[in-house]
Structures are given as structure tokens and as C-alpha cells.
Design an enzyme around this catalytic site. Structure first.
Site, PDB file in Angstrom:
ATOM      1  N   GLY A 270       0.819  -1.364  -0.056  1.00 26.87           N
ATOM      2  CA  GLY A 270      -0.004   0.222  -0.118  1.00 26.87           C
ATOM      3  C   GLY A 270       0.876   1.354   0.236  1.00 26.87           C
ATOM      4  O   GLY A 270       2.118   1.185   0.269  1.00 26.87           O
TER       5      GLY A 270
ATOM      6  N   ARG B 162       4.101   6.119   1.891  1.00 26.65           N
ATOM      7  CA  ARG B 162       4.555   7.414   1.866  1.00 26.65           C
ATOM      8  C   ARG B 162       4.003   8.146   0.539  1.00 26.65           C
ATOM      9  O   ARG B 162       4.728   8.942   0.203  1.00 26.65           O
ATOM     10  CB  ARG B 162       6.072   7.180   1.943  1.00 26.65           C
ATOM     11  CG  ARG B 162       6.774   6.600   0.747  1.00 26.65           C
ATOM     12  CD  ARG B 162       8.084   6.848   0.433  1.00 26.65           C
ATOM     13  NE  ARG B 162       8.647   6.007  -0.251  1.00 26.65           N
ATOM     14  CZ  ARG B 162       9.857   6.266  -0.913  1.00 26.65           C
ATOM     15  NH1 ARG B 162      10.487   7.389  -0.387  1.00 26.65           N
ATOM     16  NH2 ARG B 162      10.564   5.707  -1.800  1.00 26.65           N
TER      17      ARG B 162
ATOM     18  N   ASP C 199       4.454  -5.161  -7.189  1.00 26.94           N
ATOM     19  CA  ASP C 199       3.951  -3.683  -6.906  1.00 26.94           C
ATOM     20  C   ASP C 199       4.343  -2.502  -7.711  1.00 26.94           C
ATOM     21  O   ASP C 199       3.860  -1.645  -7.758  1.00 26.94           O
ATOM     22  CB  ASP C 199       3.963  -3.655  -5.555  1.00 26.94           C
ATOM     23  CG  ASP C 199       5.417  -3.601  -5.004  1.00 26.94           C
ATOM     24  OD1 ASP C 199       5.977  -4.695  -5.230  1.00 26.94           O
ATOM     25  OD2 ASP C 199       5.981  -2.647  -4.457  1.00 26.94           O
TER      26      ASP C 199
HETATM   27  P1  AMP Z   1       9.271   1.065  -3.280  1.00 30.15           P
HETATM   28  O1  AMP Z   1      10.360   0.416  -2.800  1.00 30.15           O
HETATM   29  O2  AMP Z   1       9.252   2.368  -3.365  1.00 30.15           O
HETATM   30  O3  AMP Z   1       8.419   0.421  -4.249  1.00 30.15           O
HETATM   31  O4  AMP Z   1       8.255   0.934  -1.874  1.00 30.15           O
HETATM   32  C1  AMP Z   1       7.741  -0.361  -1.459  1.00 30.15           C
HETATM   33  C2  AMP Z   1       6.780  -0.202  -0.324  1.00 30.15           C
HETATM   34  O5  AMP Z   1       7.367   0.302   0.927  1.00 30.15           O
HETATM   35  C3  AMP Z   1       5.553   0.526  -0.510  1.00 30.15           C
HETATM   36  O6  AMP Z   1       4.382   0.082   0.081  1.00 30.15           O
HETATM   37  C4  AMP Z   1       6.027   1.988  -0.208  1.00 30.15           C
HETATM   38  O7  AMP Z   1       4.992   2.799   0.284  1.00 30.15           O
HETATM   39  C5  AMP Z   1       6.909   1.468   1.300  1.00 30.15           C
HETATM   40  N1  AMP Z   1       7.754   2.629   1.520  1.00 30.15           N
HETATM   41  C6  AMP Z   1       8.826   3.051   0.979  1.00 30.15           C
HETATM   42  N2  AMP Z   1       9.613   3.736   1.726  1.00 30.15           N
HETATM   43  C7  AMP Z   1       8.725   4.270   2.872  1.00 30.15           C
HETATM   44  C8  AMP Z   1       8.808   5.182   3.956  1.00 30.15           C
HETATM   45  N3  AMP Z   1      10.033   5.876   4.083  1.00 30.15           N
HETATM   46  N4  AMP Z   1       7.631   5.093   4.742  1.00 30.15           N
HETATM   47  C9  AMP Z   1       6.807   4.309   4.654  1.00 30.15           C
HETATM   48  N5  AMP Z   1       6.476   3.532   3.776  1.00 30.15           N
HETATM   49  C10 AMP Z   1       7.587   3.408   2.834  1.00 30.15           C
HETATM   50 MG    MG Z   2       6.897   0.797  -5.178  1.00 22.45          MG
END
Ligand code: AMP
Ligand code: MG
Length: 488
Positions: free
Chosen positions: A92, A95, A254
Site C-alpha cells: 500500500g 509514503r 507492486d
Molecule cells: P518502493 O520500494 O518505493 O516500491 O516501496 C515499497 C513499499 O514500501 C511501498 O508500500 C511503499 O509505500 C513503502 N515505503 C517505502 N518507503 C517508505 C517510507 N519511508 N515510509 C513508509 N513506507 C515506505
Molecule cells: Mg513501489
């Protein structure tokens, strides 16, 4: 639909917010201390129907920071799941928030998302924030991909928040305004299949079809056709990545869209030396997302989409599996078609001959064997300056050049037209890793001119203009091997 045309040009609809509640949580961004716009994409703003002057302002900074919600927006965090490096997890928007969908003057619909906008119910342990460096990096690469003609999410603005965020050290916080055809992911369907009801899954599929594949709405087995169409678009997308030497770096389910746009520029990078085993991401220790493995991972991810869709494909689940497998087996063929067509164009070939594939493969093999730069080799061929590649002087390359010239001679088209085809198919410049780093470093010191200049050059990588020349040089050997990090 709320019109705000008198003001900044916002023209929001919120169709995602009308989906069943299981798919999102209403969530406002968390305000930040002192937002300041550091990047603003004027041409994109215009094409979205936004008033660029009014938005490139203090008030605009408040909007792009999430401190002020524009009229008509209905902020929410989307729910989704995903396989991360092969492991299934609930994810989900942890951020990010979706402000809503901007309806453009030409009646197109784009998600407006703030990334780095604070915690949400899906944040798990995270702080909901993003650092300036990675958000600028996403800005550069996504706009670079757009310039290359590759379907992608885009970047409208980056603001600094005036706050520091804790990573390995304290870093300046930032928020990226991301524009996407939608943020529907393979993982959204996995989430629906695992945690939604049968009706909710169907509603989501209907929504995705209406939004991205309206031409199949009336089809007999439209969910099967939907799967077929997503497979086709992803095969086309990944072929385009391969053709320019792009490594996504974190092809989790995702991070794969239903629209066929590239999304989530974390540890991505472009290859210099041609090498199917190339990996830049520091966390991809086993090379799952290596350059040459991207088509395989693509079909693996699409198999997860197919699994999620099974209940919609046929009432008999065995029958559904057969139907899904049949569609998945088309991926390789779609990929190969797109890739071959692209490679032929890179070599200036308009028609097809059976021996084209070995001709292409032999060139790639030579590049790999001699450590030749992928982009610059095709650039040298385009400019008819084979002496500029390090392959020159080897007997095998001399032979290959003869074969290629003979092949070019067997087609009707003139030299001018095949050179033009090559110019349109071989970027003179790509977002080279050392150039991206240089731009980010200057930006980190408050100087955005290096980044602006890089973006300008990347906006038309097929121009073969004199200004591009300095961007074709390779990094110093010391700058390799290049490593990227999951910028969070
Ligand atoms: P990503 O690696 O950007 O595709 O993120 C994978 C998951 O981690 C997603 O659900 C993001 O919303 C969550 N996520 C990444 N960085 C953060 C953060 N600093 N705080 C909260 N959730 C995060
Ligand atoms: Mg992502």
C-alpha cells in the site's frame, strides 16, 4: 467533477475514490514546515491544463507539499500487495497520497500523486517521507524515459520540505508530484484477490478495463482479453527497456503497472557496457532483476496477475488455469516481435530477413566480449563512424560490418532514410549514471543548473545535436562498478 478553471487549472475527478472502501484509506498529506519548489515541469503542467505561472509560486509550493489541498481533490492512500523479490506481502501507499485525477483539456485522465507526503495506515515501520536525492533521481529518469519515447509515469514537481529526515544520516526531505495514467498495479489485483470479495475483484477489473482498455469493454470474455492486453503492453514496455539498455532494478509486482507505464524509479540505471548479467542495485544480490532477466521476470509477474484474475476467467478453475497459461505463453512471442522490430530499426532495417536475428545477436555478443558501450556502439553505427567503437580493428567486427552493409544494400530504402531510421531509434544520449550523479550532487549543493541542462539534453535524445556530444562520453573507469540503492 469539480472545475477550478478560474484558478490554477485543477480539474479533478476522483473515480478511484468511488471504488469499494477496501481499496484505499482516505488520507490527507501531513503538512511540512517550509516547502519550496526546486523543480517544476512547465511543459507537463501545460499539457495537464494547469496554470504554470500560478503554480510555480509560493501557493503552488503549498499544494505540491500537501499543505494545501486543491479544490476538488480527495486525497487517499491506495491499498495494494506485491511480491517483493519473490515474497508476497501486504503493501500500500506507505509514503504517498493520490490527490485525485486531473482531467486534461483533451479529456485525458491522470493521477496526481504526492510521493513523500507523510505516514499512512500502510506505512508499516516507515516515516512516510522521501529524501531529496531519490526524488530528483526519479524526476530525471522518468523525464529521460519520456524523452526516449518509453511509456512512463512523469514528474511534475519536486519540493523540499524544510525538514530533515533520518536515514543513514540526516537528509533534506522532499516530495515528488508524480503523474501517471493510473497507479493500478499487478499488486492491486493481488491485493483484491487475497483480501477483497469476488465482487470487489470484479469491480476492480471493470474499473481497470474502463480506464485503460475501454475498447474491450464489450468483449465476450473481457477479463481474459484484459489479461491478454496487459501482457501485450508489458511485453512492449520491457522490449523498449531492453532496446535502450534500461535496468529497472526492482521489478516487484507492486512496481508493475496495469497501464503499461514504467513506474517507481528506485535503484534503476542504464547499462554502459553491454552485459545481460548487469545488475546495479546493491540489494539485488542474486541478479533476479538483471538486465537480461527482465523479460523473464516480466512474465513471472504477469503470471501473478493471471492468478489473481483466475476467478474471473472461468467458473471452472481448471479451465481458468488453462486459459491463463495459454495467454501467458504469448508473452515470449510479443516480446520477441517488439524487440526484433526495435533492433532492426536500430540497424536501419526496414524489411525482414531470416538472418536478421543472428546478425543482431553477433553484434551483441561482440559488444559483450569486448566490453563495448551499448549506446555508443549504436550511435557510432548511426553516424557511420564504426572507428569510434572499440570493436574496430577486430576481424570479427570487420566481417560483421560487411554483412551488415550487404544487408542494408538488399533493401529498397535509400541511405538517407535508413540513417534517419537509425537516428530515430538509437538515442545519442541516455541518462548516464555519472551524469545523473553529477546533477544530483550539484542539486544537493543548491545548484540546479546541471540538472536543468541534463534534462534539456534528455528531452530529445534522438536529436544528434552538438550540445549532446559532451554527454556521450563514458565515465572514468574509477566510477565503475556503479551501484544504486533503494532510495527511500
Ligand atoms: P518502493 O520500494 O518505493 O516500491 O516501496 C515499497 C513499499 O514500501 C511501498 O508500500 C511503499 O509505500 C513503502 N515505503 C517505502 N518507503 C517508505 C517510507 N519511508 N515510509 C513508509 N513506507 C515506505
Ligand atoms: Mg513501489
Amino acid at each position: 467533477m469539480t472545475k477550478d478553471l478560474s484558478e490554477k487549472g485543477w480539474n479533478f475527478d476522483n473515480s478511484y475514490a468511488r471504488l469499494p472502501k477496501v481499496f484505499f484509506t482516505s488520507q490527507n498529506p501531513t503538512p511540512v514546515q517550509s516547502p519550496k519548489i526546486v523543480m517544476f515541469n512547465k511543459s507537463l503542467a501545460m499539457s495537464l491544463g494547469l496554470d504554470r505561472e500560478k503554480l510555480e509560486s509560493e501557493e503552488g509550493a503549498q499544494v505540491f507539499a500537501g499543505n494545501k489541498i486543491p479544490d476538488g481533490a480527495s486525497p487517499l492512500a491506495q491499498a495494494y500487495a506485491g511480491h517483493q523479490f519473490g515474497h508476497f506481502t501486504m503493501l500500500g501507499d506507505g509514503r504517498a497520497v493520490l490527490l485525485g485525477e486531473q482531467i486534461t483539456p483533451t479529456d485525458e485522465r491522470f493521477d496526481i500523486q504526492l510521493k513523500g507526503s507523510g505516514r499512512t495506515p500502510y506505512s508499516r515501520g516507515g516515516d512516510g517521507r522521501a529524501a531529496l536525492g531519490p526524488m530528483l533521481r526519479e524526476y530525471i529518469i522518468s523525464e529521460g524515459m519520456h524523452g526516449l519515447g518509453i511509456p512512463t509515469t512523469r514528474s511534475l514537481a519536486v519540493v523540499t520540505t524544510g525538514e530533515e529526515i533520518a536515514r543513514e544520516s540526516y537528509l533534506p526531505g522532499a516530495i515528488l508530484t508524480r503523474i501517471a495514467a493510473s497507479h493500478l498495479r499487478v499488486g492491486t489485483f493481488q491485493y483484491a484477490a487475497r483480501w477483497g470479495s469476488a465482487d470487489e475483484l470484479r469491480t476492480l477489473a471493470d474499473y481497470a478495463i474502463k480506464r485503460h482498455y475501454p475498447e474491450i469493454e464489450e468483449n465476450d470474455n473481457r477479463y481474459l482479453t484484459f489479461l491478454h492486453e496487459v501482457i501485450k503492453r508489458q511485453a512492449m514496455l520491457i522490449a523498449k527497456w531492453q532496446l535502450v539498455g534500461f535496468i529497472h532494478g526492482v521489478m516487484n509486482t507492486d512496481n508493475m503497472t496495469i497501464s503499461g507505464e514504467s513506474i517507481d524509479y528506485g535503484p534503476c540505471a542504464f547499462i554502459d557496457t553491454y552485459d545481460p548479467a548487469a545488475v546495479f542495485s546493491s540489494i539485488d544480490r542474486e541478479g533476479r532483476y538483471a538486465y537480461g532477466n527482465q523479460p523473464n521476470i516480466g512474465v513471472w509477474n504477469l503470471a501473478r496477475l493471471a492468478e489473481a484474475l483466475l476467478p474471473l476467467l472461468h467458473e471452472n478453475q481448471e479451465e481458468a488455469v488453462t486459459l491463463a497459461q495459454d495467454k501467458l505463453s504469448d508473452f515470449a512471442q510479443f516480446f520477441e516481435l517488439n524487440w526484433l522490430e526495435g533492433m532492426r530499426a536500430k540497424l536501419g532495417l526496414f524489411n525482414e530477413e531470416e538472418q536478421d536475428k543472428p546478425l543482431i545477436k553477433d553484434l551483441l555478443d561482440m559488444m559483450q566480449k569486448h566490453g563495448a558501450d551499448y549506446t555508443n556502439t549504436f550511435r557510432a553505427l548511426t553516424l557511420d563512424k564504426p572507428e569510434e567503437t572499440i570493436l574496430m580493428g577486430t576481424a570479427e567486427f570487420t566481417q560483421w560490418l560487411e554483412r551488415w552493409k550487404a544487408r542494408l544494400g538488399r533493401q529498397q530504402e535509400s541511405k538517407e532514410s535508413y540513417i534517419q531510421l537509425m537516428k530515430n531509434s538509437n538515442p545519442a544520449v541516455i541518462p548516464r549514471n555519472h551524469r545523473v550523479e553529477e546533477a544530483l550532487e550539484a542539486a544537493n549543493n543548491g545548484d540546479y543548473r546541471v540538472m536543468e541542462k541534463l534534462l534539456e539534453v534528455l528531452s530529445n535524445p534522438y536529436a544528434y545535436s552538438p550540445e549532446q556530444l559532451e554527454y556521450t562520453t563514458l565515465p572514468a573507469p574509477a566510477a565503475r562498478p556503479y551501484r544504486t540503492f533503494c532510495g527511500t
